[in-house]
Design a protein around this motif. Sequence first.
Motif, mmCIF file in Angstrom:
data_model
loop_
_atom_site.group_PDB
_atom_site.id
_atom_site.type_symbol
_atom_site.label_atom_id
_atom_site.label_comp_id
_atom_site.label_asym_id
_atom_site.label_seq_id
_atom_site.Cartn_x
_atom_site.Cartn_y
_atom_site.Cartn_z
ATOM 1 N N MET A 1 0.851 -1.193 0.000
ATOM 2 C CA MET A 1 0.000 0.000 0.000
ATOM 3 C C MET A 1 0.879 1.232 0.000
ATOM 4 O O MET A 1 2.010 1.202 0.418
ATOM 5 N N SER A 2 0.304 2.309 -0.449
ATOM 6 C CA SER A 2 1.086 3.544 -0.439
ATOM 7 C C SER A 2 0.191 4.696 -0.020
ATOM 8 O O SER A 2 -0.969 4.499 0.281
ATOM 9 N N ALA A 3 0.743 5.848 -0.011
ATOM 10 C CA ALA A 3 0.081 7.108 0.347
ATOM 11 C C ALA A 3 -0.161 7.232 1.835
ATOM 12 O O ALA A 3 0.782 7.181 2.604
ATOM 13 N N SER A 4 -1.424 7.313 2.253
ATOM 14 C CA SER A 4 -1.680 7.755 3.624
ATOM 15 C C SER A 4 -1.097 6.826 4.672
ATOM 16 O O SER A 4 -0.628 7.266 5.708
ATOM 17 N N LEU A 5 -1.128 5.528 4.392
ATOM 18 C CA LEU A 5 -0.613 4.602 5.393
ATOM 19 C C LEU A 5 0.866 4.883 5.610
ATOM 20 O O LEU A 5 1.349 4.910 6.731
ATOM 21 N N GLU A 6 1.565 5.119 4.505
ATOM 22 C CA GLU A 6 2.973 5.457 4.613
ATOM 23 C C GLU A 6 3.151 6.675 5.510
ATOM 24 O O GLU A 6 4.018 6.717 6.354
ATOM 25 N N ASN A 7 2.290 7.658 5.289
ATOM 26 C CA ASN A 7 2.415 8.874 6.085
ATOM 27 C C ASN A 7 2.183 8.583 7.554
ATOM 28 O O ASN A 7 2.881 9.094 8.415
ATOM 29 N N ASP A 8 1.195 7.750 7.818
ATOM 30 C CA ASP A 8 0.915 7.417 9.210
ATOM 31 C C ASP A 8 2.107 6.703 9.834
ATOM 32 O O ASP A 8 2.468 6.940 10.977
ATOM 33 N N LEU A 9 2.705 5.816 9.041
ATOM 34 C CA LEU A 9 3.831 5.063 9.577
ATOM 35 C C LEU A 9 4.992 6.009 9.854
ATOM 36 O O LEU A 9 5.675 5.881 10.854
ATOM 37 N N GLU A 10 5.206 6.951 8.941
ATOM 38 C CA GLU A 10 6.239 7.956 9.179
ATOM 39 C C GLU A 10 6.037 8.579 10.550
ATOM 40 O O GLU A 10 6.955 8.735 11.335
ATOM 41 N N THR A 11 4.789 8.943 10.785
ATOM 42 C CA THR A 11 4.464 9.621 12.026
ATOM 43 C C THR A 11 4.820 8.751 13.222
ATOM 44 O O THR A 11 5.355 9.224 14.213
ATOM 45 N N ASN A 12 4.514 7.477 13.087
ATOM 46 C CA ASN A 12 4.728 6.596 14.223
ATOM 47 C C ASN A 12 6.195 6.223 14.419
ATOM 48 O O ASN A 12 6.643 6.010 15.528
ATOM 49 N N HIS A 13 6.902 6.101 13.297
ATOM 50 C CA HIS A 13 8.288 5.651 13.346
ATOM 51 C C HIS A 13 9.253 6.613 13.939
ATOM 52 O O HIS A 13 10.055 6.299 14.759
ATOM 53 N N HIS A 14 9.260 7.761 13.252
ATOM 54 C CA HIS A 14 10.394 8.656 13.433
ATOM 55 C C HIS A 14 10.164 9.523 14.649
ATOM 56 O O HIS A 14 9.874 10.694 14.557
ATOM 57 N N LYS A 15 10.324 8.890 15.783
ATOM 58 C CA LYS A 15 10.111 9.607 17.035
ATOM 59 C C LYS A 15 11.040 10.818 17.126
ATOM 60 O O LYS A 15 10.674 11.849 17.668
ATOM 61 N N ASN A 16 12.227 10.666 16.552
ATOM 62 C CA ASN A 16 13.176 11.775 16.630
ATOM 63 C C ASN A 16 12.640 13.018 15.956
ATOM 64 O O ASN A 16 12.831 14.131 16.433
ATOM 65 N N ALA A 17 11.941 12.786 14.852
ATOM 66 C CA ALA A 17 11.417 13.932 14.108
ATOM 67 C C ALA A 17 10.344 14.649 14.924
ATOM 68 O O ALA A 17 10.139 15.842 14.762
ATOM 69 N N THR A 18 9.664 13.913 15.797
ATOM 70 C CA THR A 18 8.595 14.550 16.555
ATOM 71 C C THR A 18 9.114 15.194 17.838
ATOM 72 O O THR A 18 8.384 15.861 18.535
ATOM 73 N N ASP A 19 10.398 14.982 18.137
ATOM 74 C CA ASP A 19 10.943 15.585 19.355
ATOM 75 C C ASP A 19 10.865 17.100 19.350
ATOM 76 O O ASP A 19 10.766 17.732 20.393
ATOM 77 N N THR A 20 10.921 17.669 18.154
ATOM 78 C CA THR A 20 10.903 19.124 18.069
ATOM 79 C C THR A 20 9.474 19.661 18.117
ATOM 80 O O THR A 20 9.276 20.858 18.183
ATOM 81 N N LEU A 21 8.495 18.779 18.059
ATOM 82 C CA LEU A 21 7.102 19.241 18.094
ATOM 83 C C LEU A 21 6.723 19.669 19.503
ATOM 84 O O LEU A 21 7.163 19.081 20.487
ATOM 85 N N LYS A 22 5.865 20.682 19.556
ATOM 86 C CA LYS A 22 5.372 21.129 20.857
ATOM 87 C C LYS A 22 4.219 20.222 21.297
ATOM 88 O O LYS A 22 3.600 19.535 20.483
ATOM 89 N N ARG A 23 3.973 20.242 22.584
ATOM 90 C CA ARG A 23 2.851 19.479 23.133
ATOM 91 C C ARG A 23 1.945 20.430 23.885
ATOM 92 O O ARG A 23 2.406 21.391 24.491
ATOM 93 N N THR A 24 0.666 20.142 23.867
ATOM 94 C CA THR A 24 -0.260 20.977 24.641
ATOM 95 C C THR A 24 -0.247 20.477 26.098
ATOM 96 O O THR A 24 0.232 19.377 26.382
ATOM 97 N N PRO A 25 -0.795 21.255 27.021
ATOM 98 C CA PRO A 25 -0.815 20.824 28.428
ATOM 99 C C PRO A 25 -1.656 19.557 28.638
ATOM 100 O O PRO A 25 -1.593 18.966 29.710
ATOM 101 N N LEU A 26 -2.398 19.135 27.638
ATOM 102 C CA LEU A 26 -3.218 17.929 27.787
ATOM 103 C C LEU A 26 -2.566 16.691 27.164
ATOM 104 O O LEU A 26 -3.192 15.629 27.074
#
Lengths: 394, 128
Positions: A1-26
């Motif tokens: 499969m391609s497209a959105s699933l790939e994107n979702d997997l990216e999101t889940n995989h690359h924890k390092n990339a999300t380290d720079t993301l901000k988080r809300t108080p919740l």
Amino acid sequence: MSASLENDLETNHHKNATDTLKRTPLYDLHVELGARFVPFTGYEMPVQYPAGIIAEHQHTREKAGLFDVSHMGQAVLKGPDHEAVSRALEALVPGAIASLGLGRMRYTLLLNDQGGIIDDLMVTRSLSEDDDGTLFLVVNAARKTEDYAYISENLPAGISIVPDEDRALIALQGPASVEVLSAKCPKAASLGFMRATSAEFDGIDCHVSRSGYTGEDGFEISVPAKNVATIARALLDHPDVAPIGLGARDSLRLEAGLSLYGHDIDETTSPVEADLAWTIGKARRQAGGFAGADRILRELAEGTGRLKVGIKPEGRAPAREGTVVQNCEGREIGRITSGGYGPTFGGPVAMGYVEAGFAAGGTELRLIVRGKPHSTKVASLPFVPHRFYRAKKV
Amino acid sequence: MNVMSTVRYTKDHEYIRIEGDVGTVGISDYAQKQLGDIVFVELPAAGKVLKQGDEAAVVESVKAASEINAPVNGEVVESNSALEDNPALVNEDPEGGAWFLKLKVADSGQLDALMDAEAYAKFVEGLD
């Protein structure tokens, strides 16, 4: 499969990339609730909880949904008095701000000099006479920097904009909202649509408004970040309240025909093209005097080349953002700007811009989905009727 | 016949279940969970000839559209029209009743490079 699933997997995989993301108080609460996160305008936000987007969407339409919208920008515009501060803002927005009563709010548009939309925002006049000369602004997360800089550059002396980074924002939306909220915060029940008040929620000071982005009755609660989890947990304790992610937020607002900044509106679209002329009051049309007024007043008088409309695909195939819209002869006459599946509507729904000659309700058009033409018609918005609170006449 | 032993998976989360020279193709349980609520599927017509990796079908969740690619070369012999009326079946029974299409496998050698159930389970574990 391609497209959105790939994107979702990216999101889940690359924890390092999300380290720079901000988080809300919740954030911790979302984790506890089993949220799946996606990066959204620089924040790690819940796109859905285990119930899933359709169940969350339906729950909001039937009972009450709790949304974390703390990524949105909250700011205060301060001046010596309401007259001065509202005139300063009216130079940049076409909505009537000076005529707002205490605790009244308005949806309006921040405009550039060409009449393009820098952002859409909620403006609330101070809640009491004690702090009059204050306007509360809620702006889109992705536009905070641009908005604050633009407003700041264009303010006269004596008026300033102060972002309030220490406040969180949650929304409680759906027909059960009023009953749920009034148990903890009785003042909320007496609010009219598009009105705000300061109130206590279990002893915590907050600002409550009767507004939202789902087409349902509901409230938005602005509260110091340190207190927001207490309020969110108290609301979720109610059996009628479920947590709702960004996925259902998007399908709810799409069915309600509400524009999403960066998709349906941006700096190239004018309020008239975007079918948002209703946000421009009669007095402001007569007097002008706002950024981009030349173009907008001309468009109000003469019309525009293109218009934002509802699009209802005939079959089951959703038409996503970017889908080409053709007339029946196969000429491209527009593009979809938001599209997906409407769980309450029970089929695909979309919005987009078409040449003005094709904007009338019922006009037959074609959508090109994966290279194949699909029949469609211009539909009136909203797809699902609004059920905002209206005070009953006694 | 041990059905489990004849299922193969791609890294892109399609499965193909081999019975004789026909392979039944769908998406894994992991894939349906990642996609969320499925609201639309587009299926190929019987007779369509596909090469490994060609777009075989389309599956759309509330959020977005994804392609399902042919795991091996083959000719479409049947597609599961039940999914057109009830796309949500993909969420309920992805590796059973919610198959997408059946392929007459043209090159069974291509199956050797795909993962068996055990290898796929390990692969998916590594993704979380």
